[in-house]
Scaffold this active site. Structure first.
Site, PDB file in Angstrom:
ATOM      1  N   GLY A   1       0.786  -1.226   0.000  1.00 15.65           N
ATOM      2  CA  GLY A   1       0.000   0.000   0.000  1.00 15.65           C
ATOM      3  C   GLY A   1       0.818   1.276   0.000  1.00 15.65           C
ATOM      4  O   GLY A   1       0.364   2.303   0.517  1.00 15.65           O
TER       5      GLY A   1
ATOM      6  N   ARG B   1     -15.976 -14.930  -9.408  1.00 13.38           N
ATOM      7  CA  ARG B   1     -15.440 -13.568  -9.475  1.00 13.38           C
ATOM      8  C   ARG B   1     -16.586 -12.550  -9.408  1.00 13.38           C
ATOM      9  O   ARG B   1     -16.482 -11.506  -8.779  1.00 13.38           O
ATOM     10  CB  ARG B   1     -14.676 -13.418 -10.800  1.00 13.38           C
TER      11      ARG B   1
ATOM     12  N   MET C   1      -4.274  -7.022  -6.820  1.00 14.27           N
ATOM     13  CA  MET C   1      -3.792  -8.114  -7.672  1.00 14.27           C
ATOM     14  C   MET C   1      -4.864  -9.148  -7.986  1.00 14.27           C
ATOM     15  O   MET C   1      -4.590 -10.340  -7.987  1.00 14.27           O
ATOM     16  CB  MET C   1      -2.569  -8.769  -7.008  1.00 14.27           C
ATOM     17  N   ARG C   2      -6.091  -8.686  -8.233  1.00 10.15           N
ATOM     18  CA  ARG C   2      -7.154  -9.578  -8.674  1.00 10.15           C
ATOM     19  C   ARG C   2      -7.698  -9.077 -10.000  1.00 10.15           C
ATOM     20  O   ARG C   2      -7.832  -7.856 -10.197  1.00 10.15           O
ATOM     21  CB  ARG C   2      -8.334  -9.567  -7.681  1.00 10.15           C
TER      22      ARG C   2
ATOM     23  N   HIS D   1       0.181   1.229 -12.956  1.00 14.00           N
ATOM     24  CA  HIS D   1       0.917   0.062 -13.448  1.00 14.00           C
ATOM     25  C   HIS D   1       2.383   0.460 -13.639  1.00 14.00           C
ATOM     26  O   HIS D   1       2.671   1.544 -14.179  1.00 14.00           O
ATOM     27  CB  HIS D   1       0.304  -0.392 -14.777  1.00 14.00           C
TER      28      HIS D   1
HETATM   29  C1  GAR Z   1       3.057  -0.999  -7.577  1.00 18.24           C
HETATM   30  O1  GAR Z   1       4.315  -0.988  -8.206  1.00 18.24           O
HETATM   31  C2  GAR Z   1       1.949  -1.011  -8.607  1.00 18.24           C
HETATM   32  O2  GAR Z   1       2.241  -0.245  -9.746  1.00 18.24           O
HETATM   33  C3  GAR Z   1       1.902  -2.483  -8.944  1.00 18.24           C
HETATM   34  O3  GAR Z   1       2.031  -3.131  -7.709  1.00 18.24           O
HETATM   35  C4  GAR Z   1       2.813  -2.318  -6.828  1.00 18.24           C
HETATM   36  C5  GAR Z   1       2.035  -2.107  -5.557  1.00 18.24           C
HETATM   37  O4  GAR Z   1       2.823  -1.463  -4.607  1.00 18.24           O
HETATM   38  N1  GAR Z   1       0.681  -2.814  -9.602  1.00 18.24           N
HETATM   39  C6  GAR Z   1       0.609  -3.704 -10.582  1.00 18.24           C
HETATM   40  O5  GAR Z   1       1.565  -4.338 -10.993  1.00 18.24           O
HETATM   41  C7  GAR Z   1      -0.772  -3.916 -11.179  1.00 18.24           C
HETATM   42  N2  GAR Z   1      -0.684  -4.415 -12.485  1.00 18.24           N
HETATM   43  P1  GAR Z   1       2.152  -0.782  -3.337  1.00 18.24           P
HETATM   44  O6  GAR Z   1       1.268  -1.851  -2.676  1.00 18.24           O
HETATM   45  O7  GAR Z   1       3.318  -0.442  -2.465  1.00 18.24           O
HETATM   46  O8  GAR Z   1       1.373   0.413  -3.766  1.00 18.24           O
END
Ligand code: GAR
Length: 221
Positions: free
Chosen positions: A17, A70, A95-96, A114
């Site tokens: 987060g 889902r 991540m879903r 992303h």
């Molecule tokens: C971030 O780098 C975000 O861009 C990526 O997960 C990480 C979450 O970090 N998201 C994806 O890859 C979605 N396709 P965080 O929990 O520290 O914000």
């Protein structure tokens, strides 16, 4: 002075987060035109839930494993967000995969961050993919969400130069620094009504102010 009407956000997380934290920090500034009304995680162990609670933001865990389909999972989240008067969903390391019906219901009211310069490098493992491809720049993208994974009108991007010694982790860390800048920036642009979607492009007049090209490796002078 009239009280600023703030855009009501719901942030969806699965993990640490740090992007949620960037949004929380932005929202503590009185002039910022958005507030976080709800944080939903599909994992009870997500570190982001602690960040939300520390800031007195309501949280909800919707464990995807508890729902047979889902669509059932998505319906529970939609009900919670409607009850909370969510105006914009911010996916922040969520991540879903989301159902088509969910994407339709929240069309143009749901954004994602992303860690690549979309449309390059969709899905997972994108930092290693950028290294393997030998690109000069990767970066991050905030975009509206469409049914196909990591597609949709692009709102903001930040370019991050690759170094010869980069690992997936070192690149991810440098990209994350930029993510924390562009996510609040994108929310602000939307909340201020500056983003228009036309022919599946998200346009703002502010795009025309960027005149700087980036070259990697740089030209010696
Ligand atoms: C971030 O780098 C975000 O861009 C990526 O997960 C990480 C979450 O970090 N998201 C994806 O890859 C979605 N396709 P965080 O929990 O520290 O914000």
């Amino acid at each position: 002075m009239a009280k600023l009407k703030k855009l009501n956000l719901c942030v969806l997380i699965s993990g640490n987060g740090s992007n949620l934290q960037a949004l929380i920090d932005a929202c503590t500034v009185p002039e910022f035109p958005a507030q976080i009304g709800l944080v939903i995680s599909n994992k009870a162990s997500a570190g982001g839930l602690v960040r939300a609670k520390k800031n007195q933001i309501p949280t909800l865990v919707v464990d995807h494993k508890a729902y047979p389909t889902r669509a059932d999972f998505d319906r529970v989240m939609t009900k919670a967000m409607e009850d909370n008067s969510t105006e914009l969903i911010c996916l922040a390391g969520f991540m879903r995969l989301l159902s088509d019906a969910f994407c339709d219901n929240w069309r143009d009211r749901m954004i994602n961050i992303h860690p690549s310069l979309l449309p390059s490098f969709k899905g997972l493992g994108v930092q290693q993919a950028a290294i393997d491809a030998g690109v000069g720049f990767s970066g991050c993208t905030v975009h509206y969400v469409r049914k196909e994974i990591d597609t949709g009108p692009i709102i903001v991007q930040a370019a991050v130069p690759l170094k010869s010694f980069d690992t997936a982790d070192s690149l991810a860390a440098r990209i994350l620094v930029e993510e924390h800048k562009i996510y609040p920036h994108a929310v602000r642009l939307i909340a201020e009504g500056k983003v228009t979607i036309s022919n599946e492009r998200a346009l703002t007049a502010d795009n025309d102010r960027q005149t700087q090209s980036l070259i990697n490796p740089p030209i010696e002078n």
